[in-house]
Design a protein around this motif. Structure first.
Motif, PDB file in Angstrom:
ATOM      1  N   ALA A 321      -8.916  14.689  10.731  1.00 59.41           N
ATOM      2  CA  ALA A 321      -9.142  13.384  10.058  1.00 59.41           C
ATOM      3  C   ALA A 321      -9.832  13.308   9.497  1.00 59.41           C
ATOM      4  O   ALA A 321      -9.940  11.738   8.188  1.00 59.41           O
ATOM      5  CB  ALA A 321      -8.629  12.611  11.430  1.00 59.41           C
ATOM      6  N   SER A 322     -11.302  13.421   9.422  1.00 56.80           N
ATOM      7  CA  SER A 322     -12.068  13.184   8.710  1.00 56.80           C
ATOM      8  C   SER A 322     -11.891  14.018   7.021  1.00 56.80           C
ATOM      9  O   SER A 322     -12.905  12.844   6.118  1.00 56.80           O
ATOM     10  CB  SER A 322     -13.191  14.284   9.108  1.00 56.80           C
ATOM     11  OG  SER A 322     -13.716  13.810  10.449  1.00 56.80           O
ATOM     12  N   THR A 323     -11.193  15.112   6.758  1.00 58.51           N
ATOM     13  CA  THR A 323     -10.511  15.032   5.693  1.00 58.51           C
ATOM     14  C   THR A 323     -10.160  13.869   5.268  1.00 58.51           C
ATOM     15  O   THR A 323     -10.293  13.826   3.734  1.00 58.51           O
ATOM     16  CB  THR A 323     -10.033  16.115   5.524  1.00 58.51           C
ATOM     17  OG1 THR A 323     -11.066  17.862   6.295  1.00 58.51           O
ATOM     18  CG2 THR A 323      -9.963  17.195   4.813  1.00 58.51           C
ATOM     19  N   ARG A 324      -9.149  13.771   5.618  1.00 55.14           N
ATOM     20  CA  ARG A 324      -8.073  13.340   5.144  1.00 55.14           C
ATOM     21  C   ARG A 324      -8.567  11.459   5.100  1.00 55.14           C
ATOM     22  O   ARG A 324      -8.133  11.062   4.324  1.00 55.14           O
ATOM     23  CB  ARG A 324      -6.939  12.494   6.352  1.00 55.14           C
ATOM     24  CG  ARG A 324      -6.140  12.085   6.462  1.00 55.14           C
ATOM     25  CD  ARG A 324      -5.066  11.900   7.068  1.00 55.14           C
ATOM     26  NE  ARG A 324      -5.129  11.227   7.954  1.00 55.14           N
ATOM     27  CZ  ARG A 324      -4.668  11.584   8.973  1.00 55.14           C
ATOM     28  NH1 ARG A 324      -3.202  12.682   9.483  1.00 55.14           N
ATOM     29  NH2 ARG A 324      -5.509  11.246  10.665  1.00 55.14           N
ATOM     30  N   ALA A 325      -9.928  11.046   6.043  1.00 57.33           N
ATOM     31  CA  ALA A 325     -10.535   9.871   5.658  1.00 57.33           C
ATOM     32  C   ALA A 325     -11.113  10.252   4.015  1.00 57.33           C
ATOM     33  O   ALA A 325     -11.521   8.762   3.547  1.00 57.33           O
ATOM     34  CB  ALA A 325     -11.007   9.418   6.602  1.00 57.33           C
ATOM     35  N   ALA A 326     -11.940  11.239   4.063  1.00 56.28           N
ATOM     36  CA  ALA A 326     -12.647  11.396   2.799  1.00 56.28           C
ATOM     37  C   ALA A 326     -11.767  10.949   1.164  1.00 56.28           C
ATOM     38  O   ALA A 326     -12.335  10.572   0.452  1.00 56.28           O
ATOM     39  CB  ALA A 326     -13.171  12.490   2.670  1.00 56.28           C
ATOM     40  N   VAL A 328      -9.201  10.208   1.184  1.00 61.04           N
ATOM     41  CA  VAL A 328      -8.382   8.379   1.104  1.00 61.04           C
ATOM     42  C   VAL A 328      -9.268   7.588   0.567  1.00 61.04           C
ATOM     43  O   VAL A 328      -8.630   6.215  -0.319  1.00 61.04           O
ATOM     44  CB  VAL A 328      -7.130   8.048   2.562  1.00 61.04           C
ATOM     45  CG1 VAL A 328      -7.233   6.539   2.696  1.00 61.04           C
ATOM     46  CG2 VAL A 328      -6.706   8.418   3.056  1.00 61.04           C
ATOM     47  N   GLU A 329     -10.391   7.139   0.799  1.00 64.30           N
ATOM     48  CA  GLU A 329     -11.746   6.802   1.021  1.00 64.30           C
ATOM     49  C   GLU A 329     -11.835   7.034  -0.310  1.00 64.30           C
ATOM     50  O   GLU A 329     -12.166   6.102  -1.425  1.00 64.30           O
ATOM     51  CB  GLU A 329     -12.719   6.506   1.757  1.00 64.30           C
ATOM     52  CG  GLU A 329     -12.487   6.338   3.512  1.00 64.30           C
ATOM     53  CD  GLU A 329     -12.532   4.561   3.364  1.00 64.30           C
ATOM     54  OE1 GLU A 329     -12.742   4.201   1.994  1.00 64.30           O
ATOM     55  OE2 GLU A 329     -11.224   4.330   4.198  1.00 64.30           O
ATOM     56  N   SER A 330     -12.052   7.453  -1.215  1.00 67.45           N
ATOM     57  CA  SER A 330     -12.130   8.481  -2.012  1.00 67.45           C
ATOM     58  C   SER A 330     -11.511   8.360  -3.461  1.00 67.45           C
ATOM     59  O   SER A 330     -11.352   8.156  -4.475  1.00 67.45           O
ATOM     60  CB  SER A 330     -12.646  10.090  -2.408  1.00 67.45           C
ATOM     61  OG  SER A 330     -11.058  10.998  -3.069  1.00 67.45           O
ATOM     62  N   MET A 331     -10.235   7.376  -3.237  1.00 66.96           N
ATOM     63  CA  MET A 331      -9.373   7.059  -3.736  1.00 66.96           C
ATOM     64  C   MET A 331      -9.464   5.999  -5.027  1.00 66.96           C
ATOM     65  O   MET A 331      -9.481   5.055  -3.583  1.00 66.96           O
ATOM     66  CB  MET A 331      -7.523   7.232  -3.626  1.00 66.96           C
ATOM     67  CG  MET A 331      -7.065   8.403  -2.880  1.00 66.96           C
ATOM     68  SD  MET A 331      -5.783   8.686  -2.147  1.00 66.96           S
ATOM     69  CE  MET A 331      -4.477   8.238  -3.378  1.00 66.96           C
ATOM     70  N   SER A 332      -8.935   5.203  -5.813  1.00 67.26           N
ATOM     71  CA  SER A 332      -8.931   4.626  -7.035  1.00 67.26           C
ATOM     72  C   SER A 332      -8.064   3.408  -6.261  1.00 67.26           C
ATOM     73  O   SER A 332      -7.502   2.723  -7.523  1.00 67.26           O
ATOM     74  CB  SER A 332      -9.570   4.419  -7.973  1.00 67.26           C
ATOM     75  OG  SER A 332      -8.124   5.569  -8.900  1.00 67.26           O
ATOM     76  N   ARG A 343       3.688   3.857  12.972  1.00 62.29           N
ATOM     77  CA  ARG A 343       2.622   2.972  13.349  1.00 62.29           C
ATOM     78  C   ARG A 343       1.050   3.457  12.530  1.00 62.29           C
ATOM     79  O   ARG A 343       1.216   4.586  11.859  1.00 62.29           O
ATOM     80  CB  ARG A 343       2.079   3.796  14.833  1.00 62.29           C
ATOM     81  CG  ARG A 343       3.266   3.425  15.524  1.00 62.29           C
ATOM     82  CD  ARG A 343       2.830   3.192  17.260  1.00 62.29           C
ATOM     83  NE  ARG A 343       3.509   2.947  18.032  1.00 62.29           N
ATOM     84  CZ  ARG A 343       2.885   1.557  18.659  1.00 62.29           C
ATOM     85  NH1 ARG A 343       2.699   0.610  17.762  1.00 62.29           N
ATOM     86  NH2 ARG A 343       4.056   1.094  19.723  1.00 62.29           N
ATOM     87  N   LEU A 344       0.626   2.698  11.860  1.00 60.58           N
ATOM     88  CA  LEU A 344      -0.874   2.852  11.153  1.00 60.58           C
ATOM     89  C   LEU A 344      -1.686   3.968  11.921  1.00 60.58           C
ATOM     90  O   LEU A 344      -1.907   3.941  12.353  1.00 60.58           O
ATOM     91  CB  LEU A 344      -1.089   1.856  10.562  1.00 60.58           C
ATOM     92  CG  LEU A 344      -2.445   1.276   9.398  1.00 60.58           C
ATOM     93  CD1 LEU A 344      -1.764   1.685   7.949  1.00 60.58           C
ATOM     94  CD2 LEU A 344      -2.873  -0.039   9.396  1.00 60.58           C
ATOM     95  N   VAL A 345      -1.645   5.050  10.358  1.00 58.34           N
ATOM     96  CA  VAL A 345      -2.908   5.874  10.733  1.00 58.34           C
ATOM     97  C   VAL A 345      -4.065   5.241  10.080  1.00 58.34           C
ATOM     98  O   VAL A 345      -4.967   5.548  10.937  1.00 58.34           O
ATOM     99  CB  VAL A 345      -2.339   7.404   9.826  1.00 58.34           C
ATOM    100  CG1 VAL A 345      -3.128   8.505  10.250  1.00 58.34           C
ATOM    101  CG2 VAL A 345      -0.396   8.009  11.053  1.00 58.34           C
ATOM    102  N   ILE A 346      -3.764   5.328   8.866  1.00 58.75           N
ATOM    103  CA  ILE A 346      -5.441   4.820   8.275  1.00 58.75           C
ATOM    104  C   ILE A 346      -4.998   3.582   7.149  1.00 58.75           C
ATOM    105  O   ILE A 346      -4.114   4.114   6.173  1.00 58.75           O
ATOM    106  CB  ILE A 346      -6.115   6.245   7.765  1.00 58.75           C
ATOM    107  CG1 ILE A 346      -7.176   5.601   7.173  1.00 58.75           C
ATOM    108  CG2 ILE A 346      -4.853   6.605   6.688  1.00 58.75           C
ATOM    109  CD1 ILE A 346      -8.022   7.495   6.745  1.00 58.75           C
ATOM    110  N   ALA A 347      -5.742   2.855   6.710  1.00 52.09           N
ATOM    111  CA  ALA A 347      -5.748   1.936   6.072  1.00 52.09           C
ATOM    112  C   ALA A 347      -7.505   2.075   5.052  1.00 52.09           C
ATOM    113  O   ALA A 347      -8.243   2.138   6.049  1.00 52.09           O
ATOM    114  CB  ALA A 347      -5.358   1.324   6.126  1.00 52.09           C
ATOM    115  N   ASN A 348      -7.294   2.377   3.954  1.00 55.40           N
ATOM    116  CA  ASN A 348      -9.082   2.773   2.906  1.00 55.40           C
ATOM    117  C   ASN A 348      -9.535   0.663   3.003  1.00 55.40           C
ATOM    118  O   ASN A 348      -8.783   0.073   3.155  1.00 55.40           O
ATOM    119  CB  ASN A 348      -8.892   3.215   1.766  1.00 55.40           C
ATOM    120  CG  ASN A 348      -8.139   3.324   0.856  1.00 55.40           C
ATOM    121  OD1 ASN A 348      -7.447   1.634   0.884  1.00 55.40           O
ATOM    122  ND2 ASN A 348      -7.985   3.691  -0.405  1.00 55.40           N
TER     123      ASN A 348
END
Length: 445
Positions: A321-326, A328-332, A343-348
């Motif tokens: 999850a941490s890797t995925r979040a990192a 996802v957050e790094s995407m432009s 169901r929503l897993v993550i939104a940046n």
């Protein structure tokens, strides 16, 4: 070879030891008395050697002065023979004697006078030296085969006990067989207990009746360490362990177990247990079924402590999850990822920056349809259809191959929306800022 553990008196002393009260010479009284004595004891805690010594002592007291010899070989070379010899001034056992031959051939032996006996001279000499003058020996049979022999030696007339060995042989053989089975059962139980306590888990047997009743018939003592509940309580109270499982497991446990019992399929289930002291335990149960004659199903298996595995899984999930979040957050680009259950897993954060009004809908667990409906309503996207029609068309396009559209969210700002299914059945929505491209297109046009 084992020796006796009860003392048989030589003739001179035995004459002083009268018959036990209620016993008289003669099979009519002695056989029932012997039978009662054996049945009342139930052979609890007795070895075959101890039982043979007790039977011999009973016979010697009933026919005093007398000595009883017994040899049991079970008919199985793997089982040690049991030989009971009377204690006295001189033993009777010799290399070749009537007891050994009777146990080997199954033929009864009767010697009225050792002085006149021509067979087994060494045995006859030893018997007379011990004060015995005659003997009667009969085979012990069990299951249609000879398992040994029993004999009475007398220092006087043996007529009163002439047919007693043959009459008592079946009772003695039955008692010895039961004693041997009890001894084996006790050894098996001790071996099973040793194994169950050495296995790193909880060994158990659980019964499911045709009526759907579920109870434990056995659970090892290690249940207290894993569950915080005593093994005896779990066996006596079917709910003692069940009430400590977490709510999700409780909801499905009974139905799953009954279904597995009907299908006779292996049981391989993970569960979370909340101990009485509040500690959480993760378990992994593995068991196989066996159908009983009454239709019940007996499950035998082991419950393993899966805490370490679960902790590793949780750590791996956190790392993922941490890797995925990192990533996802790094995407432009603005991104929203949904699982196979929509169901929503993550939104940046970039997505929330693009659509501040949609921030409340970016919490994990939000349903896809609610998310899209809020997007259509909040952004007030120009359309000819109703909200529900737009939503239905959006879902249809996603399911049929993907959705793509360009959206103007400000005077000079354009967003391209691309929505597709993932390989595991989820959904990914990408919002890419294409404002610069649109400006260039406009200039070129």
């Amino acid at each position: 070879m084992p020796r006796n553990i009860s003392r048989s008196l030589p003739p001179s002393a035995a004459r002083e030891n009268r018959q036990a009260p209620g016993l008289t010479q003669g099979n009519a009284a002695i056989i029932p008395a012997l039978n009662r004595s054996l049945l009342e004891s139930s052979f609890a805690g007795e070895t075959p050697l101890q039982l043979s010594a007790r039977v011999a002592g009973f016979i010697e007291q009933a026919f005093a002065p007398a000595a009883c010899r017994m040899l049991v070989h079970w008919g199985d070379p793997a089982k040690p023979a049991v030989r009971r010899e009377p204690e006295g001034r001189i033993g009777i056992e010799t290399e070749a004697d009537p007891l050994t031959e009777c146990a080997a051939t199954g033929e009864a032996v009767s010697i009225s006078d050792f002085k006149a006996a021509s067979r087994w001279p060494a045995h006859s000499a030893a018997a007379m030296l011990g004060g015995w003058s005659a003997c009667r020996i009969a085979p012990l049979r069990a299951g249609g085969r000879v398992i040994g022999a029993v004999g009475i030696y007398s220092g006087a007339s043996i007529e009163a006990a002439a047919d007693f060995p043959a009459a008592a042989a079946d009772i003695i053989a039955m008692a010895l067989g039961a004693c041997e089975r009890n001894t084996k059962a006790a050894a098996d139980a001790a071996r099973f207990h040793s194994l169950s306590t050495s296995i790193p888990g909880v060994v158990y047997q659980r019964l499911v009746t045709p009526e759907g009743d579920i109870r434990y018939t056995y659970i090892s003592e290690s249940a207290r360490e894993l569950f915080g509940v005593e093994a005896d309580l779990i066996v006596s109270d079917p709910e003692a362990l069940f009430r400590h499982y977490d709510d999700d497991y409780k909801e499905t446990f009974r139905a799953k177990l009954i279904a597995a019992s009907r299908a006779m399929s292996p049981w391989d289930v993970e569960a979370k247990v909340i101990r009485p002291d509040g500690q959480v335990r993760y378990t992994h149960a593995i068991a196989r079924p066996a159908r009983l004659e009454d239709g019940s199903v007996l499950w035998t298996g082991v419950i393993l402590n899966a805490d370490r595995i679960k902790q590793m899984e949780l750590a791996a999930a956190d790392a993922e999850a941490s890797t995925r979040a990192a990533i996802v957050e790094s995407m432009s680009q603005g991104i929203a990822l949904f699982d196979r259950n929509d169901r929503l897993v993550i939104a940046n954060n970039y997505f929330r920056e693009l659509y501040p009004a949609l921030a409340p809908m970016t919490a994990p667990g939000t349903l896809y349809r609610d998310f899209i409906e809020a997007e259509l309503t909040t952004l007030n996207i120009a359309r000819r259809e109703s909200d529900q029609e737009s939503l239905a068309r959006r879902v249809m396009q996603r399911d049929e191959g993907g959705y793509i559209a360009e959206r103007r969210i400000a005077d000079e700002r354009w967003i391209m929306v691309a929505e597709n299914r993932t390989v595991d059945g989820g959904t990914v929505i990408l919002h890419t800022d294409v404002s610069e491209l649109k400006v260039r297109e406009s200039r070129i046009h």
